[in-house]
Design an enzyme around this catalytic site. Structure first.
Site, PDB file in Angstrom:
ATOM      1  N   ASP A 157      -0.447   7.519  -0.136  1.00 41.89           N
ATOM      2  CA  ASP A 157       0.756   7.970   0.118  1.00 41.89           C
ATOM      3  C   ASP A 157       1.221   7.969   1.583  1.00 41.89           C
ATOM      4  O   ASP A 157       0.664   8.744   2.538  1.00 41.89           O
ATOM      5  CB  ASP A 157       1.084   9.334  -0.401  1.00 41.89           C
ATOM      6  CG  ASP A 157       2.511   9.798  -0.534  1.00 41.89           C
ATOM      7  OD1 ASP A 157       3.072  10.141  -1.853  1.00 41.89           O
ATOM      8  OD2 ASP A 157       3.347   9.823   0.439  1.00 41.89           O
TER       9      ASP A 157
ATOM     10  N   ASP B 289       6.650   4.172  -1.802  1.00 41.59           N
ATOM     11  CA  ASP B 289       5.894   4.613  -0.754  1.00 41.59           C
ATOM     12  C   ASP B 289       4.478   5.343  -1.350  1.00 41.59           C
ATOM     13  O   ASP B 289       3.815   5.908  -0.480  1.00 41.59           O
ATOM     14  CB  ASP B 289       6.485   5.818   0.046  1.00 41.59           C
ATOM     15  CG  ASP B 289       6.308   7.139  -0.618  1.00 41.59           C
ATOM     16  OD1 ASP B 289       6.510   7.179  -1.919  1.00 41.59           O
ATOM     17  OD2 ASP B 289       6.072   8.260   0.262  1.00 41.59           O
ATOM     18  N   GLU B 290       3.942   5.038  -2.524  1.00 44.78           N
ATOM     19  CA  GLU B 290       2.876   5.474  -3.026  1.00 44.78           C
ATOM     20  C   GLU B 290       2.082   4.730  -3.937  1.00 44.78           C
ATOM     21  O   GLU B 290       2.993   3.705  -4.699  1.00 44.78           O
ATOM     22  CB  GLU B 290       2.830   6.933  -3.390  1.00 44.78           C
ATOM     23  CG  GLU B 290       3.651   6.904  -4.708  1.00 44.78           C
ATOM     24  CD  GLU B 290       3.918   8.324  -5.017  1.00 44.78           C
ATOM     25  OE1 GLU B 290       5.073   8.937  -4.380  1.00 44.78           O
ATOM     26  OE2 GLU B 290       3.373   9.129  -5.974  1.00 44.78           O
TER      27      GLU B 290
HETATM   28 MG   LIG Z   1       5.463   9.939   1.069  1.00 45.46          MG
HETATM   29 MG   LIG Z   2       5.409   9.672  -2.459  1.00 49.78          MG
END
Ligand SMILES: [Mg+2]
Ligand SMILES: [Mg+2]
Length: 428
Positions: A27, A122-123
Site C-alpha cells: 500500500d 494505491d494497493e
Molecule cells: Mg495508501
Molecule cells: Mg490503500
DNA sequence: TCTGGGGTCCTAGGACCC
DNA sequence: TCTGGGGTCCTAGGACCC
C-alpha cells in the site's frame, strides 16, 4: 487452517502439495500527496492536502503525514482542514498523473511475484506462497539471495527499496497467511513499514487492534459494535456468536468471527471488467437554474459515454443521480431494453429521467449519471432499432472521439441535442 | 463542521411468470 | 373465499472502500 511444514516431503500420495500460504499486501504511503511532494521539492516536509482549494466544497482526498500530525484526516471537509491546519498547501487532485505513477509502481511490484492483484490505484496483493520452497522459480532466487529465516521481511524490504528507487514513492508491506491479515498488517506498520504476521500468531496480532480496521466495518457498524462494548478484536474474540449477530446480522457475524480467528481468503482474483461507469459533479454553490443543471448533465453523459466507448463497452441502463441542498440524494434508473454507447441516445434517456424528478422548489447541489449493466461492444445490437439515426449518431461520436484522442476530453465542447432533448420523448 | 468522485456489494419490495 | 410459492428482473437506497 494449514499447519504442516510446506517443505516436508509429501505425505499421502494424492494429497495436494499444501504449502503454507503467504500473501503480501502493498500500500502506497499518502499516495497523492507523496506524488505532489516528489514533483515539487518545496513541498517536501510540509503539510500538504490534496482535494481542492481550502475554501472549496469537497473533502480531503489525501493528506501528507505532516498534515495528519496537525489533525487533518481523510475524508475531512476541506474548510475544516483549513481551520485545523491553515499553513497546509491545498492542491487540486491530478488524477491522470497519479494513474501514471500507479502504473509505474505496479511495473515494479509485478517483478516480485507472478501473481499480483491490483486492488486499487494505491494497493495490491502478491502471492508469495511459492517463495518459500523454491518452487516455480521464486523471485527470491532471481534477486540472488539465499532463503533466510525471515525471507518475507527480506523480500518485502527489497520490494520497498525497488519501488522507492524507481518511482521515488514509499510503500508499506504487510505479510500474512491470508489477504485480510496482510492488509491489516500493512496498515498497522504505516508509513514506510514492513510487518509480517507469522502463521499461528494471527489472533494475538489482532487482539489489541480496533475492529474498525476490518475493511467492511465502517462508520455505522463501528457505532453499533461500540454501543455493545465491542471495540477491539479482543472484545469480539471474547464474546459469543449471538452478540455479534445482534450487532451485525448473521452473515457479518460469521465473517467477523472467522476474521478474528485469523482465517480468511487467500486467492488473488484477476482483473475484472468494470460493472458500472459514472460521472457526477457538485456545484460550487447550490444551483436553482435548471438549464445550468441540464448543461452539466449533458457534459457528464458525454464524458461517461466517451469512457464507455474507450473501454469497448455498451450500457444497458442509465441512471440520473440528484442531490438537493438538504443533502437528500435520489436516483432514477431506466433499463434500456437494448445496449448503447451512443451519446445522443443516452442523453435523451438521462434528460427524460431528470425532467421526471427535477425538484421544483429546492436548489440542486449535485447532478450525476451512472451507466450499469455493461456488456462488451460487439456491434450487433443496432439491427433492432432505428439504425439510420444510430449510424449518424455513431459517426458523430467517432468523429468527436478522434479529436478527444488528440486533445483529451476537455479539448472539445458540443451542444447537439441539448435543447431538443428537453421535451419529453416517448419510447426508446 | 459540512459533507468529493470514482467505484462495489447488499437488501428489499413489487412486478411478472410459471 | 380469504388468499401458493419460487425465481428473476427492475428499481431505490444505503453501507462501504480508496
Ligand atoms: Mg495508501
Ligand atoms: Mg490503500
Amino acid at each position: 487452517m494449514i499447519k504442516q511444514d510446506p517443505c516436508a516431503p509429501a505425505g499421502k500420495a494424492d494429497a495436494p502439495r499444501a504449502a503454507r500460504r503467504v500473501v503480501a499486501h502493498v500500500d502506497l504511503d499518502a499516495f497523492f500527496t507523496s506524488v505532489e511532494q516528489l514533483l515539487n521539492p518545496a513541498l517536501a516536509g510540509q503539510p500538504v492536502v490534496v482535494g481542492g482549494a481550502a475554501n472549496q466544497r469537497g473533502v480531503v482526498a489525501s493528506a501528507s503525514y505532516e498534515a495528519r500530525a496537525r489533525g487533518v484526516y481523510v475524508p475531512m471537509p476541506l474548510v475544516r482542514a483549513y481551520r485545523v491546519c491553515p499553513e497546509a498547501h491545498f492542491l487540486p487532485g491530478r488524477h491522470s498523473l497519479y494513474s501514471d505513477f500507479s502504473r509505474r509502481v505496479f511495473e515494479v511490484i509485478n517483478r516480485f511475484s507472478p501473481t499480483v492483484e491490483r486492488a486499487s490505484i494505491d494497493e495490491g496483493y502478491l502471492d508469495w506462497t511459492a517463495e518459500q520452497c523454491g518452487t516455480h522459480q521464486p523471485v527470491t532466487a532471481r534477486h540472488g539471495a539465499a532463503l533466510p529465516v525471515h525471507w518475507p521481511l527480506a523480500l518485502a524490504e527489497s520490494l520497498r527499496l525497488a519501488v522507492l528507487a524507481e518511482t521515488g514513492l514509499s510503500v508499506s508491506v504487510g505479510i500474512g497467511a491470508n489477504r485480510l491479515v496482510a492488509k491489516i498488517a500493512s496498515k498497522h506498520c504505516k508509513p514506510r513499514g514492513i510487518c509480517h504476521v507469522a502463521t499461528g500468531a494471527e489472533r494475538a496480532f489482532l487482539r489489541p487492534l480496533p475492529l474498525a480496521v476490518v475493511p467492511g466495518i465502517g462508520k455505522r457498524a463501528t457505532e453499533v459494535l461500540a454501543a455493545n462494548s465491542l471495540v477491539r478484536f479482543a472484545d469480539a474474540q471474547d464474546t459469543d456468536d449471538a452478540t455479534l449477530a445482534r450487532c451485525l446480522g448473521d452473515e457479518w457475524a460469521r465473517r467477523l468471527r472467522r476474521i478474528a480467528n485469523g482465517e480468511g481468503r487467500v486467492e488473488l482474483s484477476p482483473h475484472e471488467a468494470p460493472k458500472g461507469i459514472s460521472n457526477e459533479s457538485t456545484f460550487r454553490q447550490d444551483c436553482r437554474d435548471l438549464d445550468t443543471v441540464r448543461r452539466t448533465l449533458y457534459r457528464l453523459v458525454e464524458k461517461a459515454a466517451w469512457r464507455l466507448r474507450r473501454a469497448g463497452l455498451v450500457t444497458g441502463s442509465v441512471a440520473v443521480k440528484l442531490r438537493t441542498a438538504d443533502f437528500r440524494t435520489r436516483t432514477h434508473t431506466r433499463t434500456l431494453g437494448y445496449h448503447s454507447d451512443c451519446h445522443a441516445e443516452l442523453y435523451r434517456v438521462a434528460a427524460q429521467l431528470f425532467e421526471d424528478f427535477a425538484p421544483r422548489h429546492q436548489a440542486i447541489r449535485l447532478i450525476g449519471v451512472q451507466l450499469a449493466n455493461l456488456a462488451p461492444a460487439t456491434g450487433c445490437q443496432l439491427l433492432l432499432f432505428d439504425s439510420d439515426r444510430r449510424a449518424v449518431n455513431q459517426q458523430v461520436d467517432r468523429l468527436l472521439d478522434r479529436v478527444r484522442a488528440q486533445h483529451g476530453f476537455s479539448g472539445i465542447a458540443t451542444a447537439a441535442g441539448l435543447h431538443a432533448a428537453r421535451r419529453p420523448v416517448r419510447g426508446g
